[in-house]
Scaffold this motif. Structure first.
Motif, PDB file in Angstrom:
ATOM      1  N   TYR A  63       0.803  -1.315   0.155  1.00  0.00           N
ATOM      2  CA  TYR A  63       0.138   0.100  -0.079  1.00  0.00           C
ATOM      3  C   TYR A  63       0.963   1.352   0.192  1.00  0.00           C
ATOM      4  O   TYR A  63       0.322   2.465  -0.495  1.00  0.00           O
ATOM      5  CB  TYR A  63      -1.098  -0.164   1.158  1.00  0.00           C
TER       6      TYR A  63
ATOM      7  N   ASN B 176       0.372   4.132  -3.050  1.00  0.00           N
ATOM      8  CA  ASN B 176       0.356   5.486  -2.796  1.00  0.00           C
ATOM      9  C   ASN B 176       1.226   6.080  -3.841  1.00  0.00           C
ATOM     10  O   ASN B 176       0.962   7.200  -4.307  1.00  0.00           O
ATOM     11  CB  ASN B 176       0.633   5.789  -1.180  1.00  0.00           C
TER      12      ASN B 176
ATOM     13  N   TYR C 187      -3.581   5.889   1.250  1.00  0.00           N
ATOM     14  CA  TYR C 187      -3.563   4.832   2.071  1.00  0.00           C
ATOM     15  C   TYR C 187      -2.460   5.384   3.268  1.00  0.00           C
ATOM     16  O   TYR C 187      -1.509   6.071   3.027  1.00  0.00           O
ATOM     17  CB  TYR C 187      -2.947   3.621   1.499  1.00  0.00           C
TER      18      TYR C 187
ATOM     19  N   GLN D 206      -3.165   0.544   7.649  1.00  0.00           N
ATOM     20  CA  GLN D 206      -3.307  -0.653   7.217  1.00  0.00           C
ATOM     21  C   GLN D 206      -2.672  -1.932   7.716  1.00  0.00           C
ATOM     22  O   GLN D 206      -3.473  -2.902   7.639  1.00  0.00           O
ATOM     23  CB  GLN D 206      -2.732  -0.486   5.361  1.00  0.00           C
TER      24      GLN D 206
END
Length: 503
Positions: free
Chosen positions: A258, A262, A362, A367
């Motif tokens: 993630y 990004n 994100y 996460q």
């Protein structure tokens, strides 16, 4: 607000009092193609069955209109006997507020399923009961399609529909409506030219850009009436062919995956108009016996293979497995597990609450935290949530953001990502429901705190039910004021208050 609650309580009490009402009087006013289903019949049971079996509405009778006027007559009948009513079609809404309907009339829109393309091919008139797949297939069938030298020439048509094949076309659009083509054209509701709407008083009106209600119907429409048909923009297909690369990652890689997403699309750049990125988390012991995997989908329009510029950075992270597929727009639902034949389109008796949140990018730390929670919830030997799914939807946004932020009741054009844990489980009393609610809200709160936003932005079509109108329709006071004023004008008794009510 108190005024509307009292009115709604009175309606529910009246419905219980006339639950044995003979519907012969209503039948006389309906068209020959209309149907009325009584409790205990197979047709009634099929009509009231929902995708999510938690906090579901209860009906005493089902009316299946055959014409737009049948909806008018049904609403007038309901008003005469002070009966609550609820229009349904795809029955995928899982919001808890639906459970406030404890008796009344279900108006099942399935027969209002006509699709007619205008002679100039720029618009289509679409019935209020049309399903997303039916609309896609009908538009693709207009004209012919030929392929040569890996390029396509087409006179077929398309429009923005919801991504899942078994949902209605109208329901998602009234809440904004995300779709594969939104990067090109905007949301489902952005395609609306006009809507035929049956109001709470039983009148049928046409709502278009000359009406003050047009703004509200595009994002909060389920609060104001029953849409019997719409005229929508449609477009010539430019890029019928699509490709998708699926990359399966271990949960150990959540921060890397993630953070890279990004870097690729949300912090240093934006999602290209021809690209969509989804990802799912789910527990599949045939791939990883200890923890959920991350399935990353890279979907590209107009190509036979996803561009290496998009795939190579993720391949360098070392996925567990990869798969490439190519086909057309109509393959996307099957590729992402939301076709008519897939589990999300089956009515299994499970509860399916979701806890949506919009994000701009994100937060890798968040996460990791929510992954650890999801891991614990899905892999514990005694868990009821082993079939849960965490969805992250990243669509191209150019068409959505090209329309003014204040132009419609849909409030979240500036957000780039839609995240939602789907906590599928077998209903087993209020205790497990409470556990699901606590878990889903805890996950969402972590994502919210990691976002740095000051207000919780949620997608009303995925809503759990406890988010409040501010989260569903935007935190700006002018939005709340405008919606409240329109509600007082068009539905003063709050008869359309079973799905994410404004007040």
């Amino acid at each position: 607000m108190h005024h509307l609650q009292l009115k709604l309580a009175a309606l529910l009490a009246s419905a219980a009092a006339v639950s044995c009402q003979n519907y012969t009087q209503l039948a006389r006013t309906l068209s020959n193609t209309a149907q009325i289903y009584q409790p205990g019949s197979a047709a009634f049971n099929a009509a009231v069955l929902r995708w999510s079996n938690f906090s579901t509405p209860v009906a005493n009778v089902v009316v299946v209109p055959g014409t737009e006027n049948d909806v008018v007559e049904t609403v007038k009948f309901a008003n005469e006997y002070s009966l609550p009513f609820l229009a349904t079609n795809g029955v995928h809404g899982s919001i808890t507020t639906l459970g406030k309907m404890t008796s009344g009339i279900e108006i099942h829109m399935s027969q209002l399923n006509s699709i007619a393309v205008a002679q100039d091919g720029s618009t289509a008139t679409i019935g209020g009961g049309v399903m997303s797949k039916n609309l896609t297939d009908a538009l693709w069938a207009v004209g012919r399609q030929t392929a040569y030298d890996h390029h396509w020439a087409s006179t077929d048509l398309e429009t923005v529909t919801g991504t899942c094949e078994c949902v209605g076309y109208m329901g998602p659009g009234l809440g904004g409506g995300h779709g594969w083509l939104q990067g090109r054209y905007g949301l489902v509701s952005d395609q609306y030219v006009s809507l035929n709407v049956v109001l709470a008083n039983g009148s049928l009106i046409t709502v278009d850009e000359s009406s003050e209600l047009f703004w509200a119907m595009k994002g909060a429409g389920h609060n104001f009436g029953i849409v019997t048909s719409i005229i929508s923009k449609v477009y010539d297909i430019q890029y019928p062919n699509y490709a998708m690369e699926t990359l399966i990652f271990s949960g150990d890689q959540v921060e890397d995956v993630y953070s890279l997403a990004n870097q690729q699309w949300f912090t240093n750049a934006s999602m290209p108009v021809d690209l969509i990125n989804w990802s799912y988390w789910y527990f599949d012991p045939t791939i990883d016996a200890e923890k959920p995997v991350i399935a990353m989908y890279l979907i590209q329009e107009g190509v036979q293979t996803v561009d290496a510029a998009h795939t190579n950075p993720f391949l360098q992270l070392g996925p567990i497995a990869t798969q490439n597929v190519s086909g057309t727009y109509r393959d996307l639902a099957a590729w992402t597990g939301i076709s008519l034949n897939d589990t999300p389109c089956q009515k299994t008796g499970n509860a399916n609450p979701r806890f949506p949140i919009y994000l701009k990018s994100y937060n890798a730390t968040a996460q990791r935290q929510v992954y650890d929670l999801f891991n614990q919830a899905t892999t514990n030997a005694s868990t009821p949530f082993s079939d849960a799914l965490f969805m992250f939807e990243g669509y191209s946004q150019q068409g959505v953001k090209a329309i003014g932020q204040n132009a419609t009741a849909f409030a979240y054009r500036e957000d780039n990502l839609l995240a939602a844990p789907l906590l599928t489980y077998a209903p087993n009393g209020p205790a497990v429901d409470a556990v699901a609610s606590e878990l889903g809200n805890k996950i969402r709160q972590i994502l919210f705190e990691g976002s740095g936003e000051i207000s919780l932005n949620t997608y009303v079509n995925y809503a759990y039910g406890d988010e409040t109108p501010v989260a569903w329709y935007g935190s700006e006071q002018w939005r709340q004021n405008r919606l409240s004023a329109l509600k007082e004008d068009f539905d003063p008794a709050g008869q359309f208050s079973f799905y994410a009510p404004i007040m």
